[in-house]
Design a protein around this motif. Sequence first.
Motif, PDB file in Angstrom:
ATOM      1  N   VAL A  47       0.947  -1.148   0.078  1.00 18.18           N
ATOM      2  CA  VAL A  47      -0.034   0.142  -0.023  1.00 18.18           C
ATOM      3  C   VAL A  47       0.853   1.037  -0.103  1.00 18.18           C
ATOM      4  O   VAL A  47       0.541   2.121  -0.809  1.00 18.18           O
ATOM      5  N   LEU A  48       2.168   1.219   0.613  1.00 23.37           N
ATOM      6  CA  LEU A  48       3.051   2.383   0.824  1.00 23.37           C
ATOM      7  C   LEU A  48       3.384   2.596  -0.462  1.00 23.37           C
ATOM      8  O   LEU A  48       3.658   3.894  -0.984  1.00 23.37           O
ATOM      9  N   LYS A  50       1.990   1.941  -3.569  1.00 21.11           N
ATOM     10  CA  LYS A  50       1.166   2.451  -4.536  1.00 21.11           C
ATOM     11  C   LYS A  50       0.763   3.818  -3.933  1.00 21.11           C
ATOM     12  O   LYS A  50       0.290   4.630  -4.935  1.00 21.11           O
ATOM     13  N   ILE A  51       0.726   4.252  -2.675  1.00 21.29           N
ATOM     14  CA  ILE A  51       0.558   5.631  -2.412  1.00 21.29           C
ATOM     15  C   ILE A  51       1.818   6.609  -2.872  1.00 21.29           C
ATOM     16  O   ILE A  51       1.266   7.652  -3.456  1.00 21.29           O
ATOM     17  N   THR A  54       1.147   6.702  -6.775  1.00 18.03           N
ATOM     18  CA  THR A  54      -0.154   7.595  -6.955  1.00 18.03           C
ATOM     19  C   THR A  54      -0.005   9.002  -6.683  1.00 18.03           C
ATOM     20  O   THR A  54      -0.551  10.033  -7.472  1.00 18.03           O
ATOM     21  N   LYS A  55       0.746   9.344  -5.693  1.00 16.16           N
ATOM     22  CA  LYS A  55       0.918  10.884  -5.531  1.00 16.16           C
ATOM     23  C   LYS A  55       1.769  11.508  -6.473  1.00 16.16           C
ATOM     24  O   LYS A  55       1.787  12.650  -6.995  1.00 16.16           O
ATOM     25  N   LEU A 148      -6.362   7.491  -4.104  1.00 14.94           N
ATOM     26  CA  LEU A 148      -5.466   7.995  -2.858  1.00 14.94           C
ATOM     27  C   LEU A 148      -6.122   7.786  -1.460  1.00 14.94           C
ATOM     28  O   LEU A 148      -5.600   7.628  -0.370  1.00 14.94           O
ATOM     29  N   LEU A 151      -6.194   4.352  -0.582  1.00 13.12           N
ATOM     30  CA  LEU A 151      -5.004   3.559  -0.055  1.00 13.12           C
ATOM     31  C   LEU A 151      -4.462   4.337   1.222  1.00 13.12           C
ATOM     32  O   LEU A 151      -3.865   3.509   2.160  1.00 13.12           O
ATOM     33  N   GLN A 152      -4.569   5.663   1.360  1.00 17.16           N
ATOM     34  CA  GLN A 152      -4.301   6.163   2.686  1.00 17.16           C
ATOM     35  C   GLN A 152      -5.170   5.875   3.953  1.00 17.16           C
ATOM     36  O   GLN A 152      -4.742   5.727   5.058  1.00 17.16           O
ATOM     37  N   PHE A 155      -3.847   2.528   4.625  1.00 20.40           N
ATOM     38  CA  PHE A 155      -2.607   2.581   5.273  1.00 20.40           C
ATOM     39  C   PHE A 155      -2.472   2.986   6.839  1.00 20.40           C
ATOM     40  O   PHE A 155      -1.897   2.071   7.554  1.00 20.40           O
TER      41      PHE A 155
END
Length: 249
Positions: A47-48, A50-51, A54-55, A148, A151-152, A155
């Motif tokens: 997940v981290l 992907k974050i 994505t950012k 996002l 995901l966050q 997270f």
Amino acid sequence: MSGKDRINIFPSPMALSLMKTRLKGAQKGHSLLKKKSDALTMRFRAVLKKIIDTKVMMGEVMKEASFSLAEAKFSAGDLNHMVIQNVSRAQTKVRTRKDNVAGVALPIFEDYQDGNDSYELTGLSRGGQQIDKLKKNYFRAIQLLVKLASLQTSFITLDEVIKVTNRRVNAIEHVIIPRIEATLAYIISELDEREREDFFRLKKVQEKKRIAKEKEEKAVAARKKEKGLEDVDAPNIMDDTYDEDLLFS
């Protein structure tokens, strides 16, 4: 270990069996929680990653969308009043679902289209191409924002659950299992000591019986010699009427 490092329990065979069962359960629980922590950590790292991706993508999309907005305003003028007049309700909406990871429910946000575009004719006379490009760029930005946010949220949820799980793993590994093992060692040592005491006591009783029997045999032999009798029988030392004080004198 000191008494503070073990469970306060009376040493007995039943307590020994109970502590063995508790130790087995603690070891099984530690193994399961460790596997759960590893699975959550793997998902947390994914997940981290992907974050971060994505950012990075979000920055590029927002930059392109802002540039498209400037182009549309340059071609068609101010679009705010036209958009406000044509929009009655949102066409892009968000729904949620749950994703189960090692028993942890993670919220997943998904965007979807509800209805048709009500301002499709906006800017048709001039700047239509730029407006269409603007809508597509901002729609893509909304999709990335929803992704996002999902995901966050996952997270943060995973971070909290991993902390709690690791605390439980450490507590079982460094507190509960050592205490149970110390209790087991204490019970086994006490039972062994009790067994040695019983064996020593039994030997002492047998020794006293042997000594008493020898004394009685000597006394009978002496009486025979004095009276010249040969048919005087020695008393049975195992008889219930025998004086037990000889055994414990």
